[in-house]
Design a protein around this motif. Structure first.
Motif, PDB file in Angstrom:
ATOM      1  N   TRP A  90     -14.736   2.649   6.954  1.00  0.00           N
ATOM      2  CA  TRP A  90     -14.891   1.359   5.992  1.00  0.00           C
ATOM      3  C   TRP A  90     -13.615   0.915   5.738  1.00  0.00           C
ATOM      4  N   ILE A  91     -12.639   1.842   5.300  1.00  0.00           N
ATOM      5  CA  ILE A  91     -11.495   1.151   4.941  1.00  0.00           C
ATOM      6  C   ILE A  91     -10.435   0.451   6.151  1.00  0.00           C
ATOM      7  N   ASP A  92     -10.279   1.306   7.137  1.00  0.00           N
ATOM      8  CA  ASP A  92      -9.435   1.058   8.233  1.00  0.00           C
ATOM      9  C   ASP A  92      -9.811   0.498   9.141  1.00  0.00           C
ATOM     10  N   GLY A  93     -11.415   0.688   9.615  1.00  0.00           N
ATOM     11  CA  GLY A  93     -11.835   0.347  11.030  1.00  0.00           C
ATOM     12  C   GLY A  93     -11.901   1.554  11.867  1.00  0.00           C
ATOM     13  N   VAL A  96     -12.889  -3.075   4.001  1.00  0.00           N
ATOM     14  CA  VAL A  96     -11.940  -2.865   3.057  1.00  0.00           C
ATOM     15  C   VAL A  96     -10.650  -3.521   3.192  1.00  0.00           C
ATOM     16  N   ARG A  97     -10.080  -3.180   4.153  1.00  0.00           N
ATOM     17  CA  ARG A  97      -8.633  -3.791   4.622  1.00  0.00           C
ATOM     18  C   ARG A  97      -8.754  -5.000   5.265  1.00  0.00           C
ATOM     19  N   GLN A  98      -8.053  -5.888   5.058  1.00  0.00           N
ATOM     20  CA  GLN A  98      -7.776  -7.102   5.821  1.00  0.00           C
ATOM     21  C   GLN A  98      -7.662  -6.826   7.430  1.00  0.00           C
ATOM     22  N   SER A  99      -6.997  -5.806   7.643  1.00  0.00           N
ATOM     23  CA  SER A  99      -6.593  -5.477   9.107  1.00  0.00           C
ATOM     24  C   SER A  99      -6.262  -3.914   9.340  1.00  0.00           C
ATOM     25  N   PRO A 100      -6.365  -3.316  10.373  1.00  0.00           N
ATOM     26  CA  PRO A 100      -6.129  -1.928  10.297  1.00  0.00           C
ATOM     27  C   PRO A 100      -4.650  -1.582   9.968  1.00  0.00           C
ATOM     28  N   GLY A 132      -7.437   0.136  -5.503  1.00  0.00           N
ATOM     29  CA  GLY A 132      -8.191  -0.984  -5.192  1.00  0.00           C
ATOM     30  C   GLY A 132      -8.958  -0.814  -4.140  1.00  0.00           C
ATOM     31  N   GLU A 133      -8.504  -0.251  -2.995  1.00  0.00           N
ATOM     32  CA  GLU A 133      -9.417  -0.020  -1.780  1.00  0.00           C
ATOM     33  C   GLU A 133     -10.308   1.241  -2.057  1.00  0.00           C
ATOM     34  N   PHE A 134      -9.825   2.128  -2.995  1.00  0.00           N
ATOM     35  CA  PHE A 134     -10.875   3.300  -3.546  1.00  0.00           C
ATOM     36  C   PHE A 134     -12.089   2.586  -4.280  1.00  0.00           C
TER      37      PHE A 134
END
Length: 226
Positions: A32-35, A47-51, A60-62
């Motif tokens: 989810w966060i990093d692809g 969650v992140r704009q890009s890996p 914030g990501e959490f």
């Protein structure tokens, strides 16, 4: 000269810690966060704009991953939420739009979220806001998320209740290394001492805690370490 780090930008957890704290299957937070990639196809992060391939996760990501986790059992791939989150980032000029109270607790924020959901044709099961009887209302998963968060005067999510049954237990990026704690004492430390044979009253006195806080810490650990 000290550098003040915005609470949402504070690196606090590893990917595996996020899985553990949110009760997610191993590897879910990273996807989810990093692809991720599967069968030669690349899936961009939600969650992140890009890996970044960075294992450390910001507060914030959490927080945004906690929101996604509320929709995990919807039966629709969470990846489908990405277009709505991307559009919300662009509209609010915020890296973590869902970690700000303005997005889900203000009439203008709810209206914006509803409009973006409609524009990207977001699945009904993944929607955060619906229009009901002329009012913008949070869906049950979004309401669970909001009720678990504490926001500061700037509207940033600064603390989280990991389990609504134990309001004494909080996750705070500035206390106990972000682990579940009552005040600043990790629940794991309290529960371990009780398991070792120390009376709850003695532990309460040792850490200057109300007895009910000690009991809440023990019950919390029994539920979440099983």
């Amino acid at each position: 000269m000290s550098v003040v780090v915005d609470v949402l930008e504070r690196p606090i957890y590893t990917m595996s810690q996020v899985d553990r704290l949110l009760g997610l299957p191993h590897g879910t937070a990273r996807r989810w966060i990093d692809g991720y990639s599967r069968r030669g196809r690349e899936y961009r992060p939600i969650v992140r704009q890009s890996p970044t391939r960075e294992d450390l996760v910001t507060w914030g990501e959490f927080v945004e991953t906690r929101l996604l986790s509320e929709f995990r059992d919807a039966g629709v791939p969470i990846i489908n939420m990405r277009p709505a989150i991307e559009a919300l980032r662009a509209q609010t000029a915020s890296r973590y739009p869902l970690a700000h109270s303005a997005s889900l607790l203000t009439p203008m924020g709810k209206e914006l979220v509803k409009r973006i959901q409609d524009e990207v044709h977001l699945n009904q099961e993944l929607r955060l806001v619906v229009l009901r009887n002329g009012q913008y209302m949070l869906t049950p998963p979004a309401e669970l998320y909001v009720n678990a968060m504490e926001f500061n005067d700037d509207g940033e999510a600064v603390r989280m209740l990991p389990d609504p049954d134990f309001p004494e237990v909080v996750l705070d990026p500035f206390r106990a290394f972000g682990e579940p704690a009552v005040r600043s004492v990790p629940t794991e430390v309290i529960a371990e001492q009780v398991r070792a044979g120390d009376p709850e009253e003695l532990v309460a006195e040792l850490y200057d805690l109300p007895l009910e806080h000690v009991r809440a810490a023990v019950l919390f650990e029994q539920r979440h370490s099983a």
